[in-house]
Design an enzyme around this catalytic site. Structure first.
Site, PDB file in Angstrom:
ATOM      1  N   TYR A  94      12.472 -10.304  -7.918  1.00 45.18           N
ATOM      2  CA  TYR A  94      12.875 -11.637  -7.446  1.00 45.18           C
ATOM      3  C   TYR A  94      14.000 -12.215  -8.310  1.00 45.18           C
ATOM      4  O   TYR A  94      14.627 -13.198  -7.913  1.00 45.18           O
ATOM      5  CB  TYR A  94      11.702 -12.625  -7.450  1.00 45.18           C
ATOM      6  CG  TYR A  94      10.513 -12.236  -6.602  1.00 45.18           C
ATOM      7  CD1 TYR A  94      10.574 -11.194  -5.680  1.00 45.18           C
ATOM      8  CD2 TYR A  94       9.307 -12.924  -6.714  1.00 45.18           C
ATOM      9  CE1 TYR A  94       9.472 -10.845  -4.919  1.00 45.18           C
ATOM     10  CE2 TYR A  94       8.206 -12.582  -5.954  1.00 45.18           C
ATOM     11  CZ  TYR A  94       8.289 -11.543  -5.063  1.00 45.18           C
ATOM     12  OH  TYR A  94       7.187 -11.215  -4.317  1.00 45.18           O
TER      13      TYR A  94
ATOM     14  N   LYS B   3       5.516  -7.920 -10.944  1.00 45.84           N
ATOM     15  CA  LYS B   3       5.453  -6.625 -10.255  1.00 45.84           C
ATOM     16  C   LYS B   3       6.489  -5.674 -10.836  1.00 45.84           C
ATOM     17  O   LYS B   3       7.583  -6.105 -11.206  1.00 45.84           O
ATOM     18  CB  LYS B   3       5.697  -6.808  -8.746  1.00 45.84           C
ATOM     19  CG  LYS B   3       4.840  -7.926  -8.159  1.00 45.84           C
ATOM     20  CD  LYS B   3       4.931  -8.056  -6.667  1.00 45.84           C
ATOM     21  CE  LYS B   3       4.234  -9.324  -6.204  1.00 45.84           C
ATOM     22  NZ  LYS B   3       5.048 -10.550  -6.285  1.00 45.84           N
TER      23      LYS B   3
ATOM     24  N   HIS C 148       5.123  -2.802  -7.051  1.00 47.52           N
ATOM     25  CA  HIS C 148       5.633  -3.618  -5.938  1.00 47.52           C
ATOM     26  C   HIS C 148       5.584  -2.886  -4.597  1.00 47.52           C
ATOM     27  O   HIS C 148       5.184  -3.458  -3.583  1.00 47.52           O
ATOM     28  CB  HIS C 148       7.060  -4.078  -6.257  1.00 47.52           C
ATOM     29  CG  HIS C 148       7.455  -5.345  -5.578  1.00 47.52           C
ATOM     30  ND1 HIS C 148       8.330  -6.247  -6.113  1.00 47.52           N
ATOM     31  CD2 HIS C 148       7.089  -5.870  -4.389  1.00 47.52           C
ATOM     32  CE1 HIS C 148       8.483  -7.268  -5.288  1.00 47.52           C
ATOM     33  NE2 HIS C 148       7.737  -7.062  -4.230  1.00 47.52           N
TER      34      HIS C 148
ATOM     35  N   ASP D 232       3.047 -16.438  -8.603  1.00 47.35           N
ATOM     36  CA  ASP D 232       3.363 -15.047  -8.276  1.00 47.35           C
ATOM     37  C   ASP D 232       4.874 -14.829  -8.366  1.00 47.35           C
ATOM     38  O   ASP D 232       5.646 -15.479  -7.661  1.00 47.35           O
ATOM     39  CB  ASP D 232       2.875 -14.740  -6.855  1.00 47.35           C
ATOM     40  CG  ASP D 232       3.088 -13.283  -6.480  1.00 47.35           C
ATOM     41  OD1 ASP D 232       2.136 -12.500  -6.616  1.00 47.35           O
ATOM     42  OD2 ASP D 232       4.213 -12.942  -6.050  1.00 47.35           O
TER      43      ASP D 232
END
Ligand code: A2P
Length: 277
Positions: free
Chosen positions: A50, A75, A108, A45
């Site tokens: 990120y 996402k 997200h 994931d």
């Protein structure tokens, strides 16, 4: 032992345990992803937000496993709501991952203050039809957000990825999500910031079963049918977190851990403020 596969509402399957990658940096994540795959994970994931998609792609390639044997989620970030931006954002994610598709793409956050999550959802539907995304879902959506995208498009997300751990269990949101035929992915499943790993109820069960507190908590997620994405930078912890399929929790243990729920933190009121959207 491989994690069981959960069948999503579009007929596709997802391994019940995946490796979370937040907040691993671009430079540390390749080794962690390769180690996760080495110890048995088949589900990774990540998210544009990120800042580690390049490293995730590199880690998957480094593992030597064929790409089709790993389920990859990314996402769409908060700055990229709206049809055009979402299409561009997904293209950028694929470029960073070094891939031509992902298995699952999520919105997200609903970002109701931006007011474009329906358009963003329509873009994901298009991208799915074009084969760039296998399944499509959402994250951090409340019931009213779910209802709006379903009513507007007739397409139900396969998952809602939300914070779930014994202390922040989100029972109502879980029930509302499941009642719409949507699977739940638990983020922050170990609840490290809530001290769930040190909780006496959890540690007593762990001692009795000869398991670690993290394994007991992850098994609690599994017993509830949740998809779960613990993060660890340590290979030993990655291994133990994936190794939760050779024991069960009985009803009393599950109820005791359910009893640790302290409700939704106040911070969610602002994060999820969706009432006006
Ligand atoms: P570390 O990366 O040093 O292992 P979550 O996925 O719920 O957000 O939890 C992640 C946090 O929990 C990280 O700080 C991670 O630290 C820690 N963690 C992950 N697995 C374990 C484990 N088996 N035991 C204790 N702490 C863990």
């Amino acid at each position: 032992m491989n994690a069981p596969l959960i069948t999503l509402n579009d007929g596709r399957t997802i391994p019940q345990i995946g490796a979370g990658t937040w907040p691993l940096s671009e430079s540390e994540v390749p080794a962690v992803v390769a180690a996760a795959i080495e110890v048995g994970y088949r589900h990774i994931d990540t998210a544009a937000a990120y800042g580690n998609e390049r490293g995730v792609g590199e880690g998957i390639r480094r593992s030597g496993l064929p790409r089709e044997d790993v389920f990859v989620t990314t996402k769409i970030g908060n700055d990229n709501h709206g049809r055009k931006k979402t299409r561009h954002a997904l293209a950028q994610s694929l470029r960073r991952l070094g891939d031509d598709h992902v298995d699952l793409a999520l919105i997200h956050w609903p970002m109701p203050q931006v007011g474009k999550y329906i358009e963003t959802w329509e873009a994901l539907i298009e991208l799915q039809q074009e084969g760039k995304v296998g399944s499509i879902g959402v994250s951090n959506f409340r019931p009213e957000h779910l209802d709006r995208i379903i009513r507007s498009t007739g397409v139900t997300p396969v998952v809602n990825q939300i914070e779930v751990n014994p202390v922040v269990a989100h029972k109502d949101l879980r029930a509302a999500t499941l009642s719409r035929g949507i699977a739940i992915e638990s983020w922050s499943p170990l609840g490290p910031s809530t001290n769930a790993l040190q909780d006496e109820t959890v540690t007593a069960i762990a001692t009795r079963l000869g398991k670690t507190p993290a394994q007991v908590i992850l098994r609690w997620h599994v017993e509830h049918g949740l998809i779960v994405i613990p993060k660890s930078a340590s290979t030993e912890r990655l291994r133990q977190n994936h190794d939760v399929f050779d024991f069960t929790l009985d009803a009393a243990d599950i109820a005791a851990i359910d009893g640790l729920d302290r409700g939704t933190p106040a911070s969610y009121a602002t994060q999820l403020a969706g009432d006006s959207a």
